[in-house]
Scaffold this motif. Structure first.
Motif, mmCIF file in Angstrom:
data_model
loop_
_atom_site.group_PDB
_atom_site.id
_atom_site.type_symbol
_atom_site.label_atom_id
_atom_site.label_comp_id
_atom_site.label_asym_id
_atom_site.label_seq_id
_atom_site.Cartn_x
_atom_site.Cartn_y
_atom_site.Cartn_z
ATOM 1 N N ALA A 1 0.824 -1.206 0.000
ATOM 2 C CA ALA A 1 0.000 0.000 0.000
ATOM 3 C C ALA A 1 0.860 1.259 0.000
ATOM 4 O O ALA A 1 0.570 2.228 -0.718
ATOM 5 C CB ALA A 1 -0.935 -0.012 1.215
ATOM 6 N N LEU A 2 1.938 1.259 0.796
ATOM 7 C CA LEU A 2 2.827 2.418 0.832
ATOM 8 C C LEU A 2 3.550 2.602 -0.497
ATOM 9 O O LEU A 2 3.741 3.737 -0.960
ATOM 10 C CB LEU A 2 3.842 2.263 1.963
ATOM 11 C CG LEU A 2 3.275 2.341 3.386
ATOM 12 C CD1 LEU A 2 4.392 2.104 4.410
ATOM 13 C CD2 LEU A 2 2.605 3.691 3.636
ATOM 14 N N LEU A 3 3.940 1.496 -1.127
ATOM 15 C CA LEU A 3 4.607 1.599 -2.426
ATOM 16 C C LEU A 3 3.646 2.155 -3.475
ATOM 17 O O LEU A 3 4.041 2.972 -4.313
ATOM 18 C CB LEU A 3 5.127 0.232 -2.862
ATOM 19 C CG LEU A 3 5.971 0.218 -4.147
ATOM 20 C CD1 LEU A 3 7.209 1.094 -3.992
ATOM 21 C CD2 LEU A 3 6.379 -1.203 -4.515
ATOM 22 N N ALA A 4 2.386 1.733 -3.428
ATOM 23 C CA ALA A 4 1.392 2.274 -4.362
ATOM 24 C C ALA A 4 1.255 3.781 -4.174
ATOM 25 O O ALA A 4 1.190 4.540 -5.155
ATOM 26 C CB ALA A 4 0.047 1.584 -4.157
ATOM 27 N N ALA A 5 1.207 4.232 -2.924
ATOM 28 C CA ALA A 5 1.089 5.666 -2.657
ATOM 29 C C ALA A 5 2.315 6.423 -3.147
ATOM 30 O O ALA A 5 2.195 7.502 -3.746
ATOM 31 C CB ALA A 5 0.881 5.898 -1.159
ATOM 32 N N LEU A 6 3.493 5.872 -2.916
ATOM 33 C CA LEU A 6 4.720 6.540 -3.360
ATOM 34 C C LEU A 6 4.806 6.602 -4.877
ATOM 35 O O LEU A 6 5.162 7.639 -5.457
ATOM 36 C CB LEU A 6 5.935 5.814 -2.793
ATOM 37 C CG LEU A 6 6.243 6.044 -1.310
ATOM 38 C CD1 LEU A 6 7.300 5.062 -0.827
ATOM 39 C CD2 LEU A 6 6.712 7.475 -1.075
ATOM 40 N N VAL A 7 4.497 5.493 -5.547
ATOM 41 C CA VAL A 7 4.561 5.477 -7.004
ATOM 42 C C VAL A 7 3.531 6.439 -7.593
ATOM 43 O O VAL A 7 3.819 7.194 -8.528
ATOM 44 C CB VAL A 7 4.348 4.051 -7.540
ATOM 45 C CG1 VAL A 7 4.189 4.059 -9.061
ATOM 46 C CG2 VAL A 7 5.526 3.161 -7.151
ATOM 47 N N GLY B 1 2.476 11.567 -10.303
ATOM 48 C CA GLY B 1 1.825 12.865 -10.352
ATOM 49 C C GLY B 1 2.831 14.001 -10.441
ATOM 50 O O GLY B 1 2.658 14.948 -11.221
ATOM 51 N N LEU B 2 3.896 13.908 -9.655
ATOM 52 C CA LEU B 2 4.942 14.935 -9.685
ATOM 53 C C LEU B 2 5.691 14.921 -11.015
ATOM 54 O O LEU B 2 5.952 15.976 -11.605
ATOM 55 C CB LEU B 2 5.925 14.705 -8.537
ATOM 56 C CG LEU B 2 5.400 14.956 -7.118
ATOM 57 C CD1 LEU B 2 6.415 14.466 -6.088
ATOM 58 C CD2 LEU B 2 5.092 16.434 -6.911
ATOM 59 N N ALA B 3 6.057 13.722 -11.476
ATOM 60 C CA ALA B 3 6.818 13.620 -12.722
ATOM 61 C C ALA B 3 6.007 14.138 -13.903
ATOM 62 O O ALA B 3 6.535 14.839 -14.779
ATOM 63 C CB ALA B 3 7.237 12.166 -12.964
ATOM 64 N N LEU C 1 -3.564 5.629 -7.263
ATOM 65 C CA LEU C 1 -2.880 4.353 -7.449
ATOM 66 C C LEU C 1 -3.146 3.386 -6.293
ATOM 67 O O LEU C 1 -3.173 2.166 -6.500
ATOM 68 C CB LEU C 1 -1.375 4.566 -7.627
ATOM 69 C CG LEU C 1 -0.716 3.450 -8.457
ATOM 70 C CD1 LEU C 1 -1.296 3.420 -9.862
ATOM 71 C CD2 LEU C 1 0.790 3.626 -8.527
ATOM 72 N N VAL C 2 -3.349 3.888 -5.085
ATOM 73 C CA VAL C 2 -3.728 3.000 -3.979
ATOM 74 C C VAL C 2 -5.074 2.340 -4.273
ATOM 75 O O VAL C 2 -5.253 1.130 -4.080
ATOM 76 C CB VAL C 2 -3.778 3.775 -2.641
ATOM 77 C CG1 VAL C 2 -4.409 2.922 -1.548
ATOM 78 C CG2 VAL C 2 -2.380 4.197 -2.216
ATOM 79 N N VAL C 3 -6.033 3.131 -4.758
ATOM 80 C CA VAL C 3 -7.354 2.586 -5.086
ATOM 81 C C VAL C 3 -7.260 1.615 -6.254
ATOM 82 O O VAL C 3 -7.860 0.530 -6.240
ATOM 83 C CB VAL C 3 -8.335 3.728 -5.404
ATOM 84 C CG1 VAL C 3 -9.662 3.168 -5.916
ATOM 85 C CG2 VAL C 3 -8.570 4.587 -4.161
ATOM 86 N N VAL C 4 -6.498 1.979 -7.286
ATOM 87 C CA VAL C 4 -6.347 1.110 -8.453
ATOM 88 C C VAL C 4 -5.701 -0.219 -8.063
ATOM 89 O O VAL C 4 -6.136 -1.293 -8.498
ATOM 90 C CB VAL C 4 -5.526 1.812 -9.545
ATOM 91 C CG1 VAL C 4 -5.062 0.819 -10.613
ATOM 92 C CG2 VAL C 4 -6.352 2.920 -10.194
ATOM 93 N N ASP C 5 -4.669 -0.171 -7.222
ATOM 94 C CA ASP C 5 -4.010 -1.411 -6.814
ATOM 95 C C ASP C 5 -4.953 -2.291 -6.000
ATOM 96 O O ASP C 5 -4.924 -3.519 -6.123
ATOM 97 C CB ASP C 5 -2.752 -1.094 -6.013
ATOM 98 C CG ASP C 5 -1.959 -2.334 -5.668
ATOM 99 O OD1 ASP C 5 -1.599 -3.096 -6.594
ATOM 100 O OD2 ASP C 5 -1.705 -2.568 -4.467
ATOM 101 N N LEU C 6 -5.794 -1.674 -5.170
ATOM 102 C CA LEU C 6 -6.784 -2.438 -4.420
ATOM 103 C C LEU C 6 -7.748 -3.139 -5.360
ATOM 104 O O LEU C 6 -8.076 -4.317 -5.182
ATOM 105 C CB LEU C 6 -7.540 -1.508 -3.462
ATOM 106 C CG LEU C 6 -8.690 -2.146 -2.668
ATOM 107 C CD1 LEU C 6 -8.194 -3.305 -1.810
ATOM 108 C CD2 LEU C 6 -9.381 -1.087 -1.811
ATOM 109 N N VAL C 7 -8.198 -2.426 -6.397
ATOM 110 C CA VAL C 7 -9.087 -3.033 -7.392
ATOM 111 C C VAL C 7 -8.384 -4.174 -8.117
ATOM 112 O O VAL C 7 -8.965 -5.242 -8.343
ATOM 113 C CB VAL C 7 -9.561 -1.962 -8.406
ATOM 114 C CG1 VAL C 7 -10.322 -2.615 -9.559
ATOM 115 C CG2 VAL C 7 -10.440 -0.935 -7.709
#
Length: 339
Positions: free
Chosen positions: A64-70, A75-77, A297-303
């Motif tokens: 979950a933390l990796l999804a948030a970081l990625v 978004g920044l990139a 991305l956290v939501v997408v990874d959960l899906v």
């Protein structure tokens, strides 16, 4: 335009709720209260040997933390690249760095280093090395003749990226067995399936560092969008800023692709949507884009983990299905409003 403070607070709370749901949901469901209990016990050095603690801390929290970081990094990139080339519909793939990282990872899989293991250190290292090598090549082509003009940078990135994508396709065809081919294709579509605490280290350093650097140069990014002459009048060295932006976004993209594979549309869709919500001022745009990317991305990874009973979906499948119609809707809305 929406006020940034309340919007950021809402996004942060939504991200916290999404992280909790991502850790709680799965083949073995864990109540949210137990999720936070397991996390607190680990942080207070009082871990338990139960199954819930193992599932929560060793498997789901790092993912979950990796999804948030990625997501935040994408978004920044995406925001930085759109400022770099002065195009609100650009993304890091335009620079060719994602193609280089993909080639490095696929070469590692096909040639045996980390084969069948999309989370291996050898795979991430190969992807990052491919990204850096591509960055150096695109840089060398783009700066020939002096300066770093946006058009020359884009053309160099697109040409080299397409060439590397062709090499990647060739390597996929050379994969020795069906399982290895499936591993390659799954990684190319993006996956966080092998997330662990060790994998978090590099993105946990790179994403906040890039975010702070970009936020410190938010005014200069605003000036860059107005053109080189206007930027020079405001005391901004446009050529130097582009070089720094290209370096930062290339390294950040390499780090992200190395740990997650190629995730489509996030770096393109998130900054564009956030720009419509809070305007083009990078002092407001950057934090909102980071939070929005992380939440998405956290939501997408959960899906991806829970949509099917027997297997998980690649991230790129879901982000493409969401991203393409959303981007078309945003474009239609932007055109309809005359902006």
């Amino acid at each position: 335009m929406l006020p940034v403070g309340p919007l950021a607070a809402v996004l942060a709370l939504a991200l916290l709720a999404a992280l909790t749901a991502a850790v709680a949901r799965g083949s073995t469901s864990v109540p949210p209260a137990e999720v936070w209990g397991a996390v607190w016990r680990r942080l207070s050095a009082r871990p338990q040997a139960g199954t819930d603690d193992l599932v929560v801390w060793q498997l789901r929290v790092p993912r979950a933390l990796l999804a948030a970081l990625v997501g935040a990094g994408l978004g920044l990139a995406g925001t930085a690249v759109q400022a770099l080339v002065r195009n609100p519909l650009a993304d890091p793939h335009l620079l060719g760095v994602s193609s280089g990282a993909s080639l490095g990872a696929v070469a590692a899989l096909v040639l045996g280093a980390g084969a069948g293991d999309a989370s291996g250190v050898g795979l991430s290292g190969a992807a990052f090395a491919g990204a850096l090598a591509t960055f150096a090549l695109v840089w060398a082509v783009a700066v020939r003749g002096g300066g770093l003009a946006p058009l020359r940078l884009v053309l160099a990135g697109v040409a080299i990226g397409q060439f590397l994508a062709g090499l990647t396709s060739y390597l996929v065809l050379q994969a020795g067995d069906e399982q290895r081919t499936q591993s390659v294709l799954f990684w190319l579509l993006g996956s966080l399936g092998g997330a662990n605490w060790q994998q978090l280290t590099l993105p946990a350093l790179a994403v906040p560092a890039a975010g702070l650097w970009l936020q410190a140069r938010a005014r200069a990014l605003n000036a860059l969008l107005m053109g080189d002459e206007t930027a020079a009048g405001l005391g901004v060295d446009a050529t130097r800023l582009r070089r720094e932006l290209f370096t930062v976004t290339s390294v950040l993209t390499g780090v992200l692709v190395a740990v997650s594979g190629a995730v489509a549309f996030v770096a393109l869709m998130v900054p564009h949507a956030c720009r419509l919500a809070v305007g083009g001022d990078h002092r407001r745009l950057l934090p909102v884009a980071a939070l929005s990317g992380a939440l998405l991305l956290v939501v997408v990874d959960l899906v991806c983990r829970t949509a099917m009973d027997t297997r998980e979906l690649p991230l790129g499948v879901v982000t493409s299905l969401l991203g393409a119609p959303t981007l078309l809707w945003l474009l239609d809305r932007r055109t309809g409003s005359g902006s």
